[in-house]
Write a protein that holds these residues in place. Structure first.
Motif, PDB file in Angstrom:
ATOM      1  N   GLY A  14     -16.650 -10.753  -1.843  1.00  0.00           N
ATOM      2  CA  GLY A  14     -15.745 -11.226  -2.890  1.00  0.00           C
ATOM      3  C   GLY A  14     -14.666 -10.210  -3.216  1.00  0.00           C
ATOM      4  O   GLY A  14     -13.486 -10.557  -3.374  1.00  0.00           O
ATOM      5  N   LEU A  15     -15.058  -8.943  -3.323  1.00  0.00           N
ATOM      6  CA  LEU A  15     -14.073  -7.900  -3.638  1.00  0.00           C
ATOM      7  C   LEU A  15     -13.051  -7.739  -2.514  1.00  0.00           C
ATOM      8  O   LEU A  15     -11.849  -7.618  -2.771  1.00  0.00           O
ATOM      9  N   VAL A  16     -13.526  -7.739  -1.285  1.00  0.00           N
ATOM     10  CA  VAL A  16     -12.593  -7.639  -0.146  1.00  0.00           C
ATOM     11  C   VAL A  16     -11.730  -8.897  -0.076  1.00  0.00           C
ATOM     12  O   VAL A  16     -10.544  -8.826   0.256  1.00  0.00           O
ATOM     13  N   GLY A  17     -12.297 -10.045  -0.431  1.00  0.00           N
ATOM     14  CA  GLY A  17     -11.512 -11.284  -0.479  1.00  0.00           C
ATOM     15  C   GLY A  17     -10.385 -11.210  -1.493  1.00  0.00           C
ATOM     16  O   GLY A  17      -9.279 -11.676  -1.239  1.00  0.00           O
ATOM     17  N   ILE A  18     -10.655 -10.615  -2.655  1.00  0.00           N
ATOM     18  CA  ILE A  18      -9.608 -10.463  -3.673  1.00  0.00           C
ATOM     19  C   ILE A  18      -8.492  -9.567  -3.156  1.00  0.00           C
ATOM     20  O   ILE A  18      -7.306  -9.877  -3.310  1.00  0.00           O
ATOM     21  N   VAL A  19      -8.863  -8.465  -2.538  1.00  0.00           N
ATOM     22  CA  VAL A  19      -7.841  -7.580  -1.945  1.00  0.00           C
ATOM     23  C   VAL A  19      -7.078  -8.332  -0.856  1.00  0.00           C
ATOM     24  O   VAL A  19      -5.846  -8.266  -0.789  1.00  0.00           O
ATOM     25  N   GLY A  20      -7.814  -9.071  -0.028  1.00  0.00           N
ATOM     26  CA  GLY A  20      -7.179  -9.840   1.047  1.00  0.00           C
ATOM     27  C   GLY A  20      -6.199 -10.867   0.521  1.00  0.00           C
ATOM     28  O   GLY A  20      -5.158 -11.118   1.132  1.00  0.00           O
ATOM     29  N   PHE A  21      -6.493 -11.442  -0.642  1.00  0.00           N
ATOM     30  CA  PHE A  21      -5.586 -12.427  -1.239  1.00  0.00           C
ATOM     31  C   PHE A  21      -4.217 -11.812  -1.521  1.00  0.00           C
ATOM     32  O   PHE A  21      -3.191 -12.463  -1.338  1.00  0.00           O
ATOM     33  N   PHE A  22      -4.192 -10.557  -1.955  1.00  0.00           N
ATOM     34  CA  PHE A  22      -2.921  -9.920  -2.260  1.00  0.00           C
ATOM     35  C   PHE A  22      -2.232  -9.375  -1.015  1.00  0.00           C
ATOM     36  O   PHE A  22      -1.020  -9.254  -0.987  1.00  0.00           O
ATOM     37  N   VAL A  23      -3.012  -9.066   0.016  1.00  0.00           N
ATOM     38  CA  VAL A  23      -2.425  -8.574   1.267  1.00  0.00           C
ATOM     39  C   VAL A  23      -1.840  -9.728   2.077  1.00  0.00           C
ATOM     40  O   VAL A  23      -0.715  -9.655   2.568  1.00  0.00           O
ATOM     41  N   ILE A  24      -2.608 -10.799   2.201  1.00  0.00           N
ATOM     42  CA  ILE A  24      -2.163 -12.008   2.901  1.00  0.00           C
ATOM     43  C   ILE A  24      -2.351 -13.168   1.912  1.00  0.00           C
ATOM     44  O   ILE A  24      -3.473 -13.665   1.781  1.00  0.00           O
ATOM     45  N   PRO A  25      -1.317 -13.565   1.193  1.00  0.00           N
ATOM     46  CA  PRO A  25      -1.486 -14.588   0.151  1.00  0.00           C
ATOM     47  C   PRO A  25      -2.237 -15.830   0.642  1.00  0.00           C
ATOM     48  O   PRO A  25      -2.054 -16.284   1.766  1.00  0.00           O
TER      49      PRO A  25
ATOM     50  N   PHE B 232     -13.063 -12.423   2.471  1.00  0.00           N
ATOM     51  CA  PHE B 232     -14.460 -12.704   2.124  1.00  0.00           C
ATOM     52  C   PHE B 232     -15.341 -12.671   3.364  1.00  0.00           C
ATOM     53  O   PHE B 232     -16.401 -12.031   3.369  1.00  0.00           O
ATOM     54  N   ILE B 233     -14.918 -13.338   4.406  1.00  0.00           N
ATOM     55  CA  ILE B 233     -15.727 -13.385   5.633  1.00  0.00           C
ATOM     56  C   ILE B 233     -15.841 -11.994   6.245  1.00  0.00           C
ATOM     57  O   ILE B 233     -16.940 -11.547   6.601  1.00  0.00           O
ATOM     58  N   GLY B 234     -14.714 -11.275   6.325  1.00  0.00           N
ATOM     59  CA  GLY B 234     -14.743  -9.924   6.891  1.00  0.00           C
ATOM     60  C   GLY B 234     -15.568  -8.958   6.053  1.00  0.00           C
ATOM     61  O   GLY B 234     -16.357  -8.167   6.589  1.00  0.00           O
ATOM     62  N   GLY B 235     -15.401  -9.024   4.735  1.00  0.00           N
ATOM     63  CA  GLY B 235     -16.150  -8.139   3.849  1.00  0.00           C
ATOM     64  C   GLY B 235     -17.645  -8.402   3.900  1.00  0.00           C
ATOM     65  O   GLY B 235     -18.460  -7.471   3.904  1.00  0.00           O
ATOM     66  N   THR B 236     -18.025  -9.663   3.943  1.00  0.00           N
ATOM     67  CA  THR B 236     -19.446 -10.009   4.025  1.00  0.00           C
ATOM     68  C   THR B 236     -20.025  -9.538   5.350  1.00  0.00           C
ATOM     69  O   THR B 236     -21.128  -8.972   5.392  1.00  0.00           O
ATOM     70  N   TYR B 237     -19.280  -9.727   6.418  1.00  0.00           N
ATOM     71  CA  TYR B 237     -19.745  -9.296   7.739  1.00  0.00           C
ATOM     72  C   TYR B 237     -19.944  -7.778   7.770  1.00  0.00           C
ATOM     73  O   TYR B 237     -20.977  -7.281   8.235  1.00  0.00           O
TER      74      TYR B 237
END
Length: 162
Positions: free
Chosen positions: A87-98, A106-111
């Protein structure tokens, strides 16, 4: 309530529905708030009954949203820690790639969180990631179902009171 007021309530509900699918906005709260404002401005037992039914549907879907997928993840052996990291990596990812960065993150962070837990066994880490992703998808679908039912109850009441 005026037609313009009901259109604004409908737009707020629509934004709430979008907020459930793309978890940026608090969708359930927006929907409940919009129906609450409508009930307050419309007044009467039908309006307040509609609000009560919508609130019950949204609360029930919120309870099921957290219990059902969580139990499935527990059965699959996926720890909460992996979801939090995803979830945290997903939030960061949202701002990096809208928008799509949320899902990719989320998928990358969970993996990445599951990889050390499975001692670098990529297949096992990927299976856990798939379980976590399915659980999050199920959670979104449950919340969306409750919100759609609540929205349908509001629409029926708004048309009935017309």
């Amino acid at each position: 309530m005026s037609v313009l007021g009901e259109v604004l309530v409908a737009l707020a509900i629509l934004v709430g529905l979008v907020g459930i699918v793309v978890p940026i906005l608090p969708g359930t709260i927006l929907i409940l708030g919009a129906i609450g404002v409508w009930a307050f401005l419309t007044g009467g037992s039908v309006a307040w009954g509609t609000f009560a039914i919508a609130a019950v549907l949204l609360v029930l879907s919120g309870i099921v949203k957290y219990t059902w997928p969580g139990r499935r993840m527990k059965d699959a052996g996926v720890p909460t820690r992996s979801l939090v990291i995803g979830g945290l990596v997903g939030i960061v990812g949202f701002f990096v790639i809208p928008i799509i960065g949320l899902f990719i993150g989320f998928i990358g962070g969970t993996y990445v969180a599951e990889l050390p837990r499975h001692r670098a066994n990529h297949a096992a880490a990927w299976r856990s990631t798939v379980h976590a992703t399915k659980a999050v998808g199920l959670s979104i679908l449950v919340e969306l179902l409750g919100a759609l039912l609540a929205s349908g109850v509001w629409l029926g009441a708004a048309l009935f009171l017309r």
